[in-house]
Design a protein around this motif. Structure first.
Motif, PDB file in Angstrom:
ATOM      1  N   TYR A   7       1.113  -1.057  -0.289  1.00  0.00           N
ATOM      2  CA  TYR A   7       0.208  -0.101  -0.530  1.00  0.00           C
ATOM      3  C   TYR A   7       0.566   1.182   0.044  1.00  0.00           C
ATOM      4  O   TYR A   7       1.877   1.287   0.470  1.00  0.00           O
ATOM      5  CB  TYR A   7      -0.577  -0.138   1.243  1.00  0.00           C
ATOM      6  CG  TYR A   7      -1.756  -0.802   0.845  1.00  0.00           C
ATOM      7  CD1 TYR A   7      -2.992  -0.602   0.324  1.00  0.00           C
ATOM      8  CD2 TYR A   7      -2.686  -1.636   2.256  1.00  0.00           C
ATOM      9  CE1 TYR A   7      -3.733  -1.627  -0.216  1.00  0.00           C
ATOM     10  CE2 TYR A   7      -3.408  -2.938   2.145  1.00  0.00           C
ATOM     11  CZ  TYR A   7      -4.359  -3.103   1.272  1.00  0.00           C
ATOM     12  OH  TYR A   7      -5.532  -3.560   1.141  1.00  0.00           O
ATOM     13  N   PRO A   8      -0.002   2.401  -0.308  1.00  0.00           N
ATOM     14  CA  PRO A   8       0.966   3.777  -0.117  1.00  0.00           C
ATOM     15  C   PRO A   8       1.526   3.539   0.884  1.00  0.00           C
ATOM     16  O   PRO A   8       0.586   3.390   1.767  1.00  0.00           O
ATOM     17  CB  PRO A   8       0.033   4.089  -0.665  1.00  0.00           C
ATOM     18  CG  PRO A   8      -1.243   4.118  -1.502  1.00  0.00           C
ATOM     19  CD  PRO A   8      -1.160   2.475  -0.555  1.00  0.00           C
ATOM     20  N   ASP A   9       2.339   4.852   1.323  1.00  0.00           N
ATOM     21  CA  ASP A   9       2.794   5.246   2.478  1.00  0.00           C
ATOM     22  C   ASP A   9       2.038   6.661   2.342  1.00  0.00           C
ATOM     23  O   ASP A   9       2.205   6.832   3.504  1.00  0.00           O
ATOM     24  CB  ASP A   9       4.590   5.547   2.552  1.00  0.00           C
ATOM     25  CG  ASP A   9       5.727   4.818   2.046  1.00  0.00           C
ATOM     26  OD1 ASP A   9       5.553   3.805   2.861  1.00  0.00           O
ATOM     27  OD2 ASP A   9       5.946   4.303   1.432  1.00  0.00           O
ATOM     28  N   LEU A  10       1.986   7.347   1.179  1.00  0.00           N
ATOM     29  CA  LEU A  10       1.234   8.906   1.253  1.00  0.00           C
ATOM     30  C   LEU A  10      -0.137   8.729   1.001  1.00  0.00           C
ATOM     31  O   LEU A  10       0.178   8.485  -0.644  1.00  0.00           O
ATOM     32  CB  LEU A  10       2.158   9.250   1.125  1.00  0.00           C
ATOM     33  CG  LEU A  10       2.001  11.556   1.410  1.00  0.00           C
ATOM     34  CD1 LEU A  10       0.954  11.861   2.457  1.00  0.00           C
ATOM     35  CD2 LEU A  10       2.626  12.208   0.412  1.00  0.00           C
ATOM     36  N   ALA A  11      -1.207   9.410   0.987  1.00  0.00           N
ATOM     37  CA  ALA A  11      -2.054   9.573   1.100  1.00  0.00           C
ATOM     38  C   ALA A  11      -2.961  11.020   1.000  1.00  0.00           C
ATOM     39  O   ALA A  11      -2.331  11.526   2.054  1.00  0.00           O
ATOM     40  CB  ALA A  11      -3.259   8.124   1.523  1.00  0.00           C
ATOM     41  N   ILE A  12      -3.061  11.145   0.157  1.00  0.00           N
ATOM     42  CA  ILE A  12      -3.229  13.333  -0.440  1.00  0.00           C
ATOM     43  C   ILE A  12      -4.887  13.303  -0.627  1.00  0.00           C
ATOM     44  O   ILE A  12      -5.109  12.570  -1.575  1.00  0.00           O
ATOM     45  CB  ILE A  12      -2.356  13.228  -1.033  1.00  0.00           C
ATOM     46  CG1 ILE A  12      -1.670  13.412  -1.348  1.00  0.00           C
ATOM     47  CG2 ILE A  12      -3.207  15.172  -0.946  1.00  0.00           C
ATOM     48  CD1 ILE A  12      -0.089  14.160  -1.860  1.00  0.00           C
ATOM     49  N   TRP A  23      -2.167  12.963   3.747  1.00  0.00           N
ATOM     50  CA  TRP A  23      -2.180  14.632   3.735  1.00  0.00           C
ATOM     51  C   TRP A  23      -3.998  14.918   3.160  1.00  0.00           C
ATOM     52  O   TRP A  23      -4.067  15.176   2.179  1.00  0.00           O
ATOM     53  CB  TRP A  23      -1.029  15.094   2.663  1.00  0.00           C
ATOM     54  CG  TRP A  23       0.116  15.481   2.793  1.00  0.00           C
ATOM     55  CD1 TRP A  23       0.619  14.593   3.945  1.00  0.00           C
ATOM     56  CD2 TRP A  23       0.853  15.632   2.694  1.00  0.00           C
ATOM     57  NE1 TRP A  23       2.056  14.506   4.451  1.00  0.00           N
ATOM     58  CE2 TRP A  23       2.399  15.665   3.511  1.00  0.00           C
ATOM     59  CE3 TRP A  23       1.309  16.624   1.028  1.00  0.00           C
ATOM     60  CZ2 TRP A  23       3.261  15.554   2.489  1.00  0.00           C
ATOM     61  CZ3 TRP A  23       2.539  16.558   0.400  1.00  0.00           C
ATOM     62  CH2 TRP A  23       3.796  16.258   1.287  1.00  0.00           C
ATOM     63  N   PHE A  24      -4.634  16.304   4.195  1.00  0.00           N
ATOM     64  CA  PHE A  24      -5.786  17.113   3.844  1.00  0.00           C
ATOM     65  C   PHE A  24      -5.497  18.504   3.624  1.00  0.00           C
ATOM     66  O   PHE A  24      -4.811  18.971   3.609  1.00  0.00           O
ATOM     67  CB  PHE A  24      -6.953  16.959   4.555  1.00  0.00           C
ATOM     68  CG  PHE A  24      -6.869  15.638   5.396  1.00  0.00           C
ATOM     69  CD1 PHE A  24      -8.395  15.128   4.478  1.00  0.00           C
ATOM     70  CD2 PHE A  24      -6.662  14.813   6.479  1.00  0.00           C
ATOM     71  CE1 PHE A  24      -8.336  13.881   4.700  1.00  0.00           C
ATOM     72  CE2 PHE A  24      -6.899  14.100   6.393  1.00  0.00           C
ATOM     73  CZ  PHE A  24      -7.763  12.827   5.887  1.00  0.00           C
ATOM     74  N   GLU A  32      -7.452  22.196   2.039  1.00  0.00           N
ATOM     75  CA  GLU A  32      -8.370  22.231   2.170  1.00  0.00           C
ATOM     76  C   GLU A  32      -9.092  23.424   2.044  1.00  0.00           C
ATOM     77  O   GLU A  32      -8.318  24.465   3.320  1.00  0.00           O
ATOM     78  CB  GLU A  32      -9.914  21.612   3.246  1.00  0.00           C
ATOM     79  CG  GLU A  32     -10.786  22.355   3.097  1.00  0.00           C
ATOM     80  CD  GLU A  32     -12.015  21.228   4.422  1.00  0.00           C
ATOM     81  OE1 GLU A  32     -13.575  21.757   4.410  1.00  0.00           O
ATOM     82  OE2 GLU A  32     -11.474  20.265   5.292  1.00  0.00           O
ATOM     83  N   ASP A  33      -9.269  24.490   1.315  1.00  0.00           N
ATOM     84  CA  ASP A  33      -9.063  26.153   1.200  1.00  0.00           C
ATOM     85  C   ASP A  33      -8.623  26.405   2.030  1.00  0.00           C
ATOM     86  O   ASP A  33      -7.900  27.394   2.578  1.00  0.00           O
ATOM     87  CB  ASP A  33     -10.440  26.374   2.253  1.00  0.00           C
ATOM     88  CG  ASP A  33     -11.814  25.880   2.059  1.00  0.00           C
ATOM     89  OD1 ASP A  33     -11.853  26.226   1.311  1.00  0.00           O
ATOM     90  OD2 ASP A  33     -12.331  25.785   2.894  1.00  0.00           O
ATOM     91  N   GLY A  34      -6.941  25.724   0.605  1.00  0.00           N
ATOM     92  CA  GLY A  34      -5.432  26.337   0.883  1.00  0.00           C
ATOM     93  C   GLY A  34      -4.974  25.964   2.306  1.00  0.00           C
ATOM     94  O   GLY A  34      -3.772  26.864   2.292  1.00  0.00           O
ATOM     95  N   VAL A  35      -5.153  24.973   3.479  1.00  0.00           N
ATOM     96  CA  VAL A  35      -4.796  24.925   4.294  1.00  0.00           C
ATOM     97  C   VAL A  35      -4.285  23.380   4.235  1.00  0.00           C
ATOM     98  O   VAL A  35      -4.764  22.750   3.160  1.00  0.00           O
ATOM     99  CB  VAL A  35      -5.263  25.114   5.801  1.00  0.00           C
ATOM    100  CG1 VAL A  35      -4.995  24.540   6.814  1.00  0.00           C
ATOM    101  CG2 VAL A  35      -6.003  25.999   5.340  1.00  0.00           C
ATOM    102  N   LEU A  36      -3.525  22.677   4.375  1.00  0.00           N
ATOM    103  CA  LEU A  36      -2.713  21.589   4.329  1.00  0.00           C
ATOM    104  C   LEU A  36      -2.799  21.487   6.221  1.00  0.00           C
ATOM    105  O   LEU A  36      -1.984  21.736   7.219  1.00  0.00           O
ATOM    106  CB  LEU A  36      -1.527  21.274   3.799  1.00  0.00           C
ATOM    107  CG  LEU A  36      -0.459  20.791   3.327  1.00  0.00           C
ATOM    108  CD1 LEU A  36      -2.083  18.853   2.393  1.00  0.00           C
ATOM    109  CD2 LEU A  36       0.730  20.623   2.573  1.00  0.00           C
ATOM    110  N   GLU A  37      -3.413  20.158   6.334  1.00  0.00           N
ATOM    111  CA  GLU A  37      -3.157  19.275   7.321  1.00  0.00           C
ATOM    112  C   GLU A  37      -2.339  17.969   7.595  1.00  0.00           C
ATOM    113  O   GLU A  37      -2.625  17.520   6.769  1.00  0.00           O
ATOM    114  CB  GLU A  37      -4.448  19.007   7.750  1.00  0.00           C
ATOM    115  CG  GLU A  37      -4.767  19.973   8.654  1.00  0.00           C
ATOM    116  CD  GLU A  37      -6.419  20.421   9.242  1.00  0.00           C
ATOM    117  OE1 GLU A  37      -7.166  19.451   9.397  1.00  0.00           O
ATOM    118  OE2 GLU A  37      -6.728  21.464  10.028  1.00  0.00           O
ATOM    119  N   LEU A  38      -1.421  18.055   7.864  1.00  0.00           N
ATOM    120  CA  LEU A  38      -0.716  16.283   8.297  1.00  0.00           C
ATOM    121  C   LEU A  38      -1.090  15.091   8.737  1.00  0.00           C
ATOM    122  O   LEU A  38      -0.950  15.901  10.213  1.00  0.00           O
ATOM    123  CB  LEU A  38       0.990  16.645   7.803  1.00  0.00           C
ATOM    124  CG  LEU A  38       1.247  17.340   6.353  1.00  0.00           C
ATOM    125  CD1 LEU A  38       0.905  18.606   6.037  1.00  0.00           C
ATOM    126  CD2 LEU A  38       2.902  16.937   6.632  1.00  0.00           C
TER     127      LEU A  38
END
Length: 198
Positions: A109-114, A138-139, A141-147
């Motif tokens: 499986y992938p190590d990173l999902a976006i 990583w999400f 949304e509206d110019g914000v990146l949450e990890l």
């Protein structure tokens, strides 16, 4: 000078259908296999999302292009897996990330999902990824990146929000965000590449 940014469409909520078995879900999935819709499943809940069109695709492709440029220049042995279907009947989940990456050879499986979020509500995406053992999510949304990074073992697995990537070490998230939201794709790539080369 203020840079123009990508327009954000009005958010829509997905359709949710509760009380489905895995078998029923797979039957519905075959019937609804159409462009422009994405199906997810968690604990008997079927989620049907209508894909939001050009702004979504622009952000998704931009993140992919920038991230792949970074991974290449930073020397990662990576494989882009895009919106690969991630599912397991054993833990009753199915999800397609918007972008995903294996960051070393030999991964199942992938190590990173976006996830590029242009909808509101729906199933708990982190719970799906936790059951599939995806190390980092990583999400945008509206110019914000949450990890979020996966911690613990066995039944004590949980995601913890983090401020810098533990899987894509060294990436400048402020620069990445700035380039994601630029209107012109070529300018975004060139800006990102110029900083990486310095």
């Amino acid at each position: 000078m203020t840079l123009a940014t990508i327009a954000t469409p009005k958010k829509e909520s997905p359709f949710l259908f509760k009380g489905m078995t895995w078998r029923e879900f797979k039957a519905v999935e075959q019937l609804l296999d159409r462009p422009g819709y994405r199906l997810s499943f968690l604990d008997g809940v079927l989620e049907i999302r209508r894909m939001p069109g050009e702004p979504y695709k622009t952000v998704k492709q931009r993140i992919g292009a920038l991230l792949e440029l970074y991974l290449l220049m930073a020397g990662f042995d990576f494989t882009p897996t895009g919106s690969m279907t991630l599912e397991s009947e054993g833990v009753a989940v199915k999800r397609e990330a918007d972008e995903s990456y294996k960051l070393a050879p030999g991964r199942t499986y992938p190590d990173l999902a976006i996830e590029v979020v242009f909808t509101s509500g729906g199933i708990n995406k982190l719970e799906v990824y936790k059951r599939l053992n995806i190390k980092e999510v990583w999400f945008w949304e509206d110019g914000v990146l949450e990890l979020y990074h996966l911690r613990g073992e066995g039944k004590k697995l949980r995601y913890e929000q983090i401020t810098s990537s533990e899987e894509v070490k060294g990436i400048d998230l402020d620069l990445l965000l700035r380039c994601i939201t630029m209107v012109n794709h070529v300018d975004a790539i060139k800006t990102f590449q110029k900083v990486l080369q310095n």
